[in-house]
Design an enzyme around this catalytic site. Structure first.
Site, PDB file in Angstrom:
ATOM      1  N   SER A   1       3.137 141.748  61.878  1.00 34.68           N
ATOM      2  CA  SER A   1       3.141 140.719  60.836  1.00 34.68           C
ATOM      3  C   SER A   1       2.392 139.493  61.329  1.00 34.68           C
ATOM      4  O   SER A   1       2.607 139.046  62.457  1.00 34.68           O
ATOM      5  CB  SER A   1       4.585 140.316  60.500  1.00 34.68           C
ATOM      6  OG  SER A   1       5.303 141.401  59.988  1.00 34.68           O
TER       7      SER A   1
ATOM      8  N   LYS B   1      13.857 138.611  53.235  1.00 32.37           N
ATOM      9  CA  LYS B   1      13.918 138.183  54.626  1.00 32.37           C
ATOM     10  C   LYS B   1      14.573 136.828  54.704  1.00 32.37           C
ATOM     11  O   LYS B   1      14.189 135.887  54.024  1.00 32.37           O
ATOM     12  CB  LYS B   1      12.520 138.121  55.251  1.00 32.37           C
ATOM     13  CG  LYS B   1      11.954 139.481  55.558  1.00 32.37           C
ATOM     14  CD  LYS B   1      10.695 139.368  56.399  1.00 32.37           C
ATOM     15  CE  LYS B   1      10.977 139.463  57.868  1.00 32.37           C
ATOM     16  NZ  LYS B   1       9.737 139.616  58.669  1.00 32.37           N
TER      17      LYS B   1
ATOM     18  N   ARG C   1      13.072 149.819  56.808  1.00 35.84           N
ATOM     19  CA  ARG C   1      13.412 148.440  57.156  1.00 35.84           C
ATOM     20  C   ARG C   1      14.892 148.257  56.894  1.00 35.84           C
ATOM     21  O   ARG C   1      15.361 148.415  55.771  1.00 35.84           O
ATOM     22  CB  ARG C   1      12.587 147.480  56.296  1.00 35.84           C
ATOM     23  CG  ARG C   1      12.694 146.044  56.708  1.00 35.84           C
ATOM     24  CD  ARG C   1      11.634 145.226  55.972  1.00 35.84           C
ATOM     25  NE  ARG C   1      11.841 143.814  56.197  1.00 35.84           N
ATOM     26  CZ  ARG C   1      12.821 143.095  55.648  1.00 35.84           C
ATOM     27  NH1 ARG C   1      13.669 143.651  54.829  1.00 35.84           N
ATOM     28  NH2 ARG C   1      12.939 141.820  55.917  1.00 35.84           N
TER      29      ARG C   1
END
Lengths: 214, 214
Positions: free
Chosen positions: B111, B140, B42
């Site tokens: 997600s 995030k 990520r």
């Protein structure tokens, strides 16, 4: 694909934030109406889903009009909407990796900023190169300084690969660029930000003609 | 792929900016050494080329160790490095579009933040779902508010699809999460930001065991 991107006179890129409130869809509609044969979808801010939905519409519009449709940056998006091509920069996935993903049919364009990068683009199998930025541009935040017209002259003299000049190009520049050997001119703000897009494209074409050798 | 992501206990995501100066490569090396069987790459800030180069190394490391390697967000990158899977969000390319690009072999994770999205994920053919964010998270920027444990309870009770819980999860949470029915727990900062990654993973595992029904 219907036509190679750099066979054509004007290579028009989207830039919704510079489009005076018009959507990319509306701008591309006007650009196609004015006879432009290559459109690149360039979008930095929207979600992938929003870009995908927009590109599906643009893909249909461009296909129906026989216009080449190139997607900037996103190989997956280009593949998903069956674009004619994808355009990437020096810090994106390497051209051979993209070729491996997309197969033979998709055009791959690569931005270059120096003779070394142009030579390497050919070695890597790019289908065409971007040559620029020729002038100061406000549409790219992370762009390098203008490369200067010497680089264009080098490409005209020494390279066989199709190329498109790009970066801060305005209508008053194109006569000289064509005179120097450019046959395809890329623009964002000059076109999408014009009050009358059709008029602007006609003016650019006229100015390009003035640079052509008799 | 070697193992489905949600068969495993801990699902570890990279987060170099939270890794106390350690590189993603070094963190993943330690995570693999501690026996974690799923790693998600990520990365939000690096260039595609930098991510590609990093993922090539991580792909080799994970393959050699029999660890599943999932790439976040970038379908093209996942395909280019032959990742085991790709994980996307609600505003990325739709799952069926990704499936069409990647073929049958690649795992697709999605997600989800609500029962409606979970049901739709199944309809679209996702292989597993992320359930979260369960708690407030700082990794995030564009994340929605915590969904609450009710959503986890819903998924445990009503859904058959494999899932991983995610979002602000710390070592002290996992006993309860496992007790509620979670079998796979995703973490970023709690692991990559630990002073001793091996110790942290052992503690998390111990805490997970406490939640398991005898």
């Amino acid at each position: 694909m219907t036509k190679k991107p750099c066979d054509t006179d004007i290579y028009c890129l989207t830039g919704e934030e510079f489009s005076k409130g018009r959507s990319n869809i509306e701008v591309v509609r006007q650009v196609i109406e004015a006879g432009v044969k290559t459109v690149q979808y360039r979008e930095k801010e929207k979600s992938k889903l929003a870009m995908y939905r927009e590109c599906l519409i643009l893909r249909t519009m461009t296909r129906d009009a026989g216009v080449s449709f190139i997607v900037n940056d996103y190989v997956d998006l280009a593949m998903a909407v069956e674009a004619d091509g994808v355009h990437v920069g020096q810090t994106d996935l390497p051209v051979p990796v993209i070729r491996n993903l997309t197969g033979g049919a998709m055009i791959i364009g690569l931005s270059t900023h120096s003779p070394e990068q142009a030579v390497k683009a050919v070695e890597m199998g790019a289908d065409y190169i971007g040559v620029g930025p020729l002038f100061t541009t406000k549409t790219k935040k992370d762009v390098c300084a203008p490369v200067g017209l010497d680089y264009l002259d080098y490409v005209v003299k020494s390279m066989d690969i199709p190329f498109v000049v790009i970066g801060g190009i305005k209508e008053q520049h194109v006569t000289d660029l064509v005179r120097r050997g450019a046959s395809c001119v890329a623009m964002i703000t000059e076109i999408v930000g014009a009050d009358d897009i059709g008029d602007k494209i006609r003016t650019i074409r006229n100015n390009m003609k003035k640079g052509k050798k008799p």
